[in-house]
Motif scaffolding. Structure first.
Motif, PDB file in Angstrom:
ATOM      1  N   VAL A  99      13.712   9.566  -8.096  1.00  0.00           N
ATOM      2  CA  VAL A  99      14.000   8.311  -8.781  1.00  0.00           C
ATOM      3  C   VAL A  99      13.079   8.210  -9.990  1.00  0.00           C
ATOM      4  O   VAL A  99      12.015   8.840 -10.028  1.00  0.00           O
ATOM      5  CB  VAL A  99      13.805   7.084  -7.864  1.00  0.00           C
ATOM      6  CG1 VAL A  99      14.744   7.132  -6.674  1.00  0.00           C
ATOM      7  CG2 VAL A  99      12.368   6.965  -7.384  1.00  0.00           C
ATOM      8  N   PRO A 100      13.452   7.434 -10.984  1.00  0.00           N
ATOM      9  CA  PRO A 100      12.565   7.272 -12.145  1.00  0.00           C
ATOM     10  C   PRO A 100      11.223   6.680 -11.698  1.00  0.00           C
ATOM     11  O   PRO A 100      11.172   5.824 -10.830  1.00  0.00           O
ATOM     12  CB  PRO A 100      13.313   6.273 -13.030  1.00  0.00           C
ATOM     13  CG  PRO A 100      14.726   6.327 -12.565  1.00  0.00           C
ATOM     14  CD  PRO A 100      14.689   6.695 -11.119  1.00  0.00           C
ATOM     15  N   THR A 101      10.158   7.190 -12.263  1.00  0.00           N
ATOM     16  CA  THR A 101       8.819   6.710 -11.954  1.00  0.00           C
ATOM     17  C   THR A 101       8.297   5.899 -13.123  1.00  0.00           C
ATOM     18  O   THR A 101       8.424   6.313 -14.274  1.00  0.00           O
ATOM     19  CB  THR A 101       7.876   7.905 -11.688  1.00  0.00           C
ATOM     20  OG1 THR A 101       8.405   8.655 -10.597  1.00  0.00           O
ATOM     21  CG2 THR A 101       6.482   7.453 -11.342  1.00  0.00           C
ATOM     22  N   ASN A 144      12.753   5.292   1.753  1.00  0.00           N
ATOM     23  CA  ASN A 144      11.768   4.568   0.964  1.00  0.00           C
ATOM     24  C   ASN A 144      11.719   5.164  -0.439  1.00  0.00           C
ATOM     25  O   ASN A 144      12.204   6.273  -0.671  1.00  0.00           O
ATOM     26  CB  ASN A 144      10.379   4.543   1.622  1.00  0.00           C
ATOM     27  CG  ASN A 144       9.677   5.881   1.691  1.00  0.00           C
ATOM     28  OD1 ASN A 144       9.861   6.749   0.836  1.00  0.00           O
ATOM     29  ND2 ASN A 144       8.846   6.059   2.701  1.00  0.00           N
ATOM     30  N   ALA A 145      11.173   4.404  -1.346  1.00  0.00           N
ATOM     31  CA  ALA A 145      11.006   4.859  -2.733  1.00  0.00           C
ATOM     32  C   ALA A 145       9.737   4.233  -3.273  1.00  0.00           C
ATOM     33  O   ALA A 145       9.627   3.016  -3.322  1.00  0.00           O
ATOM     34  CB  ALA A 145      12.203   4.441  -3.583  1.00  0.00           C
ATOM     35  N   PHE A 146       8.773   5.078  -3.632  1.00  0.00           N
ATOM     36  CA  PHE A 146       7.534   4.544  -4.177  1.00  0.00           C
ATOM     37  C   PHE A 146       6.580   5.613  -4.663  1.00  0.00           C
ATOM     38  O   PHE A 146       5.539   5.311  -5.226  1.00  0.00           O
ATOM     39  CB  PHE A 146       6.788   3.686  -3.133  1.00  0.00           C
ATOM     40  CG  PHE A 146       6.124   4.496  -2.057  1.00  0.00           C
ATOM     41  CD1 PHE A 146       4.791   4.873  -2.163  1.00  0.00           C
ATOM     42  CD2 PHE A 146       6.837   4.920  -0.957  1.00  0.00           C
ATOM     43  CE1 PHE A 146       4.181   5.641  -1.183  1.00  0.00           C
ATOM     44  CE2 PHE A 146       6.236   5.673   0.030  1.00  0.00           C
ATOM     45  CZ  PHE A 146       4.908   6.030  -0.080  1.00  0.00           C
ATOM     46  N   GLN A 147       6.866   6.883  -4.474  1.00  0.00           N
ATOM     47  CA  GLN A 147       5.850   7.913  -4.655  1.00  0.00           C
ATOM     48  C   GLN A 147       6.353   9.069  -5.498  1.00  0.00           C
ATOM     49  O   GLN A 147       7.541   9.305  -5.574  1.00  0.00           O
ATOM     50  CB  GLN A 147       5.428   8.431  -3.283  1.00  0.00           C
ATOM     51  CG  GLN A 147       6.573   9.094  -2.515  1.00  0.00           C
ATOM     52  CD  GLN A 147       6.336   9.154  -1.028  1.00  0.00           C
ATOM     53  OE1 GLN A 147       5.227   9.418  -0.587  1.00  0.00           O
ATOM     54  NE2 GLN A 147       7.367   8.906  -0.242  1.00  0.00           N
ATOM     55  N   HIS A 148       5.406   9.762  -6.100  1.00  0.00           N
ATOM     56  CA  HIS A 148       5.785  10.980  -6.817  1.00  0.00           C
ATOM     57  C   HIS A 148       5.692  12.157  -5.851  1.00  0.00           C
ATOM     58  O   HIS A 148       5.128  12.065  -4.752  1.00  0.00           O
ATOM     59  CB  HIS A 148       4.941  11.186  -8.074  1.00  0.00           C
ATOM     60  CG  HIS A 148       3.458  11.080  -7.864  1.00  0.00           C
ATOM     61  ND1 HIS A 148       2.730  12.061  -7.230  1.00  0.00           N
ATOM     62  CD2 HIS A 148       2.579  10.104  -8.205  1.00  0.00           C
ATOM     63  CE1 HIS A 148       1.450  11.701  -7.193  1.00  0.00           C
ATOM     64  NE2 HIS A 148       1.338  10.521  -7.777  1.00  0.00           N
ATOM     65  N   GLU A 149       6.289  13.264  -6.256  1.00  0.00           N
ATOM     66  CA  GLU A 149       6.430  14.425  -5.377  1.00  0.00           C
ATOM     67  C   GLU A 149       5.083  14.981  -4.913  1.00  0.00           C
ATOM     68  O   GLU A 149       4.930  15.379  -3.758  1.00  0.00           O
ATOM     69  CB  GLU A 149       7.231  15.508  -6.101  1.00  0.00           C
ATOM     70  CG  GLU A 149       7.646  16.644  -5.224  1.00  0.00           C
ATOM     71  CD  GLU A 149       8.583  17.615  -5.929  1.00  0.00           C
ATOM     72  OE1 GLU A 149       8.963  18.599  -5.284  1.00  0.00           O
ATOM     73  OE2 GLU A 149       8.921  17.407  -7.112  1.00  0.00           O
ATOM     74  N   ASP A 186       0.848  -1.194   0.000  1.00  0.00           N
ATOM     75  CA  ASP A 186       0.000   0.000   0.000  1.00  0.00           C
ATOM     76  C   ASP A 186       0.880   1.239   0.000  1.00  0.00           C
ATOM     77  O   ASP A 186       2.095   1.146   0.109  1.00  0.00           O
ATOM     78  CB  ASP A 186      -0.983   0.006   1.170  1.00  0.00           C
ATOM     79  CG  ASP A 186      -0.323   0.210   2.522  1.00  0.00           C
ATOM     80  OD1 ASP A 186       0.715   0.906   2.616  1.00  0.00           O
ATOM     81  OD2 ASP A 186      -0.840  -0.309   3.521  1.00  0.00           O
ATOM     82  N   TYR A 187       0.277   2.396  -0.124  1.00  0.00           N
ATOM     83  CA  TYR A 187       1.022   3.653  -0.202  1.00  0.00           C
ATOM     84  C   TYR A 187       1.002   4.433   1.116  1.00  0.00           C
ATOM     85  O   TYR A 187       1.471   5.556   1.159  1.00  0.00           O
ATOM     86  CB  TYR A 187       0.439   4.531  -1.308  1.00  0.00           C
ATOM     87  CG  TYR A 187       0.978   4.248  -2.692  1.00  0.00           C
ATOM     88  CD1 TYR A 187       1.453   3.000  -3.048  1.00  0.00           C
ATOM     89  CD2 TYR A 187       1.008   5.246  -3.644  1.00  0.00           C
ATOM     90  CE1 TYR A 187       1.949   2.755  -4.317  1.00  0.00           C
ATOM     91  CE2 TYR A 187       1.499   5.017  -4.914  1.00  0.00           C
ATOM     92  CZ  TYR A 187       1.973   3.769  -5.244  1.00  0.00           C
ATOM     93  OH  TYR A 187       2.469   3.546  -6.491  1.00  0.00           O
TER      94      TYR A 187
END
Length: 147
Positions: free
Chosen positions: A106-108, A81-86, A65-66
């Motif tokens: 990071v690349p999305t 962590n890495a998983f979300q846009h700004e 989940d987010y």
């Protein structure tokens, strides 16, 4: 493109290592959270090997989940962590009053339409059921994609 990804992964690994060591210079393990799919793959195959070459042990926590990755980071259970846009990050931080900050972009993964039943958009019938992300910022992107 592969060279660019490698440079980006190296930069991210350096930033994560420096941040973790700034908080605790003796720290040798970095807890990294990411959501399933391309984000956890970026960590597992791109970032983790670079951090391990620098002598760090990397524990990857995969989320489905987010909400939990940012809460775990704020609670200190993760170092990054890495998983979300700004846009999502800003709204989440405002809604939850958390003191987190972005270290590096990071690349999305691009948004797409995926199906187990249909091979093309032409196969999708009127009235078909679709699922959308349940956070406002990603949901808006998904609705635009469907239009």
């Amino acid at each position: 493109m592969t060279l660019l990804r490698g440079i980006h992964a190296s930069l991210l690994a350096s930033v994560i290592t420096a941040s973790a060591h700034a908080a605790d210079p003796d720290k040798k393990e970095i807890g990294f959270g990411a959501t399933a799919g391309p984000y956890v793959d970026q960590i597992r195959y791109g970032i983790k090997p670079l951090l391990e070459k620098e002598g760090c042990k990397v524990a990857i926590v995969e989320f489905t989940d987010y909400v939990q990755p940012n809460l775990a980071l704020a609670d200190g259970a993760l170092d990054a962590n890495a998983f979300q846009h700004e846009t999502y990050l800003k709204k989440f931080l405002d809604d939850h009053k958390l003191p987190l900050s972005q270290l590096v972009k990071v690349p999305t993964a691009p948004i797409g339409i995926y199906s187990h039943k249909s091979k093309s958009l032409a196969d999708v019938k009127d009235g078909a059921t679709v699922s959308l992300p349940n956070d406002v910022t990603s949901q808006a992107s998904a609705i635009l994609q469907l239009q």
